[in-house]
Motif scaffolding. Structure first.
Motif, PDB file in Angstrom:
ATOM      1  N   TYR A 143       0.916  -1.408  -0.095  1.00 33.23           N
ATOM      2  CA  TYR A 143      -0.176  -0.042  -0.045  1.00 33.23           C
ATOM      3  C   TYR A 143       0.824   1.181   0.023  1.00 33.23           C
ATOM      4  N   LYS A 149      -0.966  -6.543  -5.338  1.00 35.77           N
ATOM      5  CA  LYS A 149      -1.200  -7.660  -4.142  1.00 35.77           C
ATOM      6  C   LYS A 149      -0.897  -9.004  -4.889  1.00 35.77           C
ATOM      7  N   LEU A 203      -1.880 -12.896  -4.409  1.00 35.97           N
ATOM      8  CA  LEU A 203      -2.907 -13.970  -3.952  1.00 35.97           C
ATOM      9  C   LEU A 203      -2.534 -15.480  -4.315  1.00 35.97           C
ATOM     10  N   ASN A 210      -8.507 -16.350   5.029  1.00 39.15           N
ATOM     11  CA  ASN A 210      -9.780 -15.603   5.362  1.00 39.15           C
ATOM     12  C   ASN A 210     -10.112 -14.356   5.442  1.00 39.15           C
ATOM     13  N   PHE A 211      -8.731 -13.664   4.951  1.00 31.79           N
ATOM     14  CA  PHE A 211      -8.691 -12.171   5.344  1.00 31.79           C
ATOM     15  C   PHE A 211      -9.034 -11.510   6.659  1.00 31.79           C
ATOM     16  N   ASN A 212      -9.171 -12.543   7.668  1.00 30.12           N
ATOM     17  CA  ASN A 212      -9.786 -11.696   8.754  1.00 30.12           C
ATOM     18  C   ASN A 212      -8.857 -10.756   9.364  1.00 30.12           C
ATOM     19  N   LYS A 213      -7.727 -10.836   9.117  1.00 24.97           N
ATOM     20  CA  LYS A 213      -6.889  -9.735   9.726  1.00 24.97           C
ATOM     21  C   LYS A 213      -5.597  -9.389   8.909  1.00 24.97           C
ATOM     22  N   PHE A 214      -5.289  -8.203   8.900  1.00 23.23           N
ATOM     23  CA  PHE A 214      -4.324  -7.700   7.835  1.00 23.23           C
ATOM     24  C   PHE A 214      -3.285  -7.163   8.955  1.00 23.23           C
ATOM     25  N   TYR A 215      -1.677  -7.645   8.839  1.00 28.07           N
ATOM     26  CA  TYR A 215      -0.672  -7.026   9.397  1.00 28.07           C
ATOM     27  C   TYR A 215       0.283  -6.223   8.579  1.00 28.07           C
ATOM     28  N   PHE A 216       0.497  -5.061   9.144  1.00 32.85           N
ATOM     29  CA  PHE A 216       1.176  -4.151   8.306  1.00 32.85           C
ATOM     30  C   PHE A 216       2.630  -4.075   8.908  1.00 32.85           C
TER      31      PHE A 216
END
Lengths: 115, 113
Positions: free
Chosen positions: B36, B49, B51, B97-103
């Motif tokens: 990003y 991205k 995937l 499951n895209f339930n969390k994004f870590y940066f």
């Protein structure tokens, strides 16, 4: 393209008051929204994951009674900082999961300053 | 749990020079990877991205990144930068499951004339 609107963009409040930040997905339904906090010169820290119609899931160390999250509809999630203190001053960013779960759209952020 | 490391907090580069912004991740399961960009006083915008499929991913504004599973890296590259590329760049990781994004902690790219 998809847009996430976050409001307000900045807010100043007195210590002890509560502040509500809104995050809206404008042209898609977001079953999941995320709330982040960004400290100066640091990365985004995930605070909580908000799923429509259910309680938010908070990350370790984040006080759920202080940072109230409500995701009442598929297009709106709110973060309320209750009894704000100067140490809560930060940049808060929301994001919404769309595009079939493959795209994460971000709001423009809210700069909170607690006096 | 997953984590992301961006070793370079700042990268100065002259206009029209190539640039590489480094990103390494840690995960015990398969991940999806993102880059990003955040321009001053703006929100985050997706650059590209990964995937599945080809490990070389092309994004907007001439950026590309290569997923290297053995080195657990997802470095961002651009062959010739412009002044307008000056911004902060964040690498992010999530799971199926895209339930969390870590940066990652972000890398400030400063393009000089």
């Amino acid at each position: 393209g998809a847009v996430v609107s976050q409001h307000p963009s900045w807010v100043i409040c007195k210590s002890g008051t509560s502040v509500k930040i809104e995050c809206r997905s404008l042209d898609f339904q977001a079953t999941t929204m995320f709330w982040y906090r960004q400290f100066p010169k640091q990365s985004l820290m995930l605070m909580a994951t908000s799923n429509e119609g259910s309680k938010a899931t908070y990350e370790q160390g984040v006080e759920k009674d202080k940072f109230l999250i409500n995701h009442a509809s598929l297009t709106l999630s709110t973060l309320t900082v209750t009894s704000a203190h100067p140490e809560d001053s930060s940049f808060y960013i929301c994001s919404a999961l769309g595009g079939g779960g493959e795209k994460l759209f971000f709001g423009s952020g809210t700069q909170l300053s607690v006096l | 749990a997953q984590s992301v490391t961006q070793l370079d907090s700042q990268v100065p580069v002259f206009e029209e020079a190539p640039v590489e912004l480094r990103c390494n991740y840690s995960s015990s399961v398969s991940v999806y990877l993102f880059w990003y960009v955040q321009y001053p006083n703006q929100g985050l915008q997706l650059l590209l991205k990964y995937l599945s499929g080809s490990t070389l991913v092309k994004g907007i504004n001439g950026f590309e990144a290569e997923f290297n599973k053995s080195q657990t890296s997802f470095h961002l590259r651009k062959p010739s930068v412009h002044i307008s590329d000056t911004a902060e760049y964040f690498c992010a990781v999530t799971v199926y499951n895209f339930n969390k994004f870590y940066f990652g902690s972000g890398t400030k790219l400063n393009v000089k004339p």
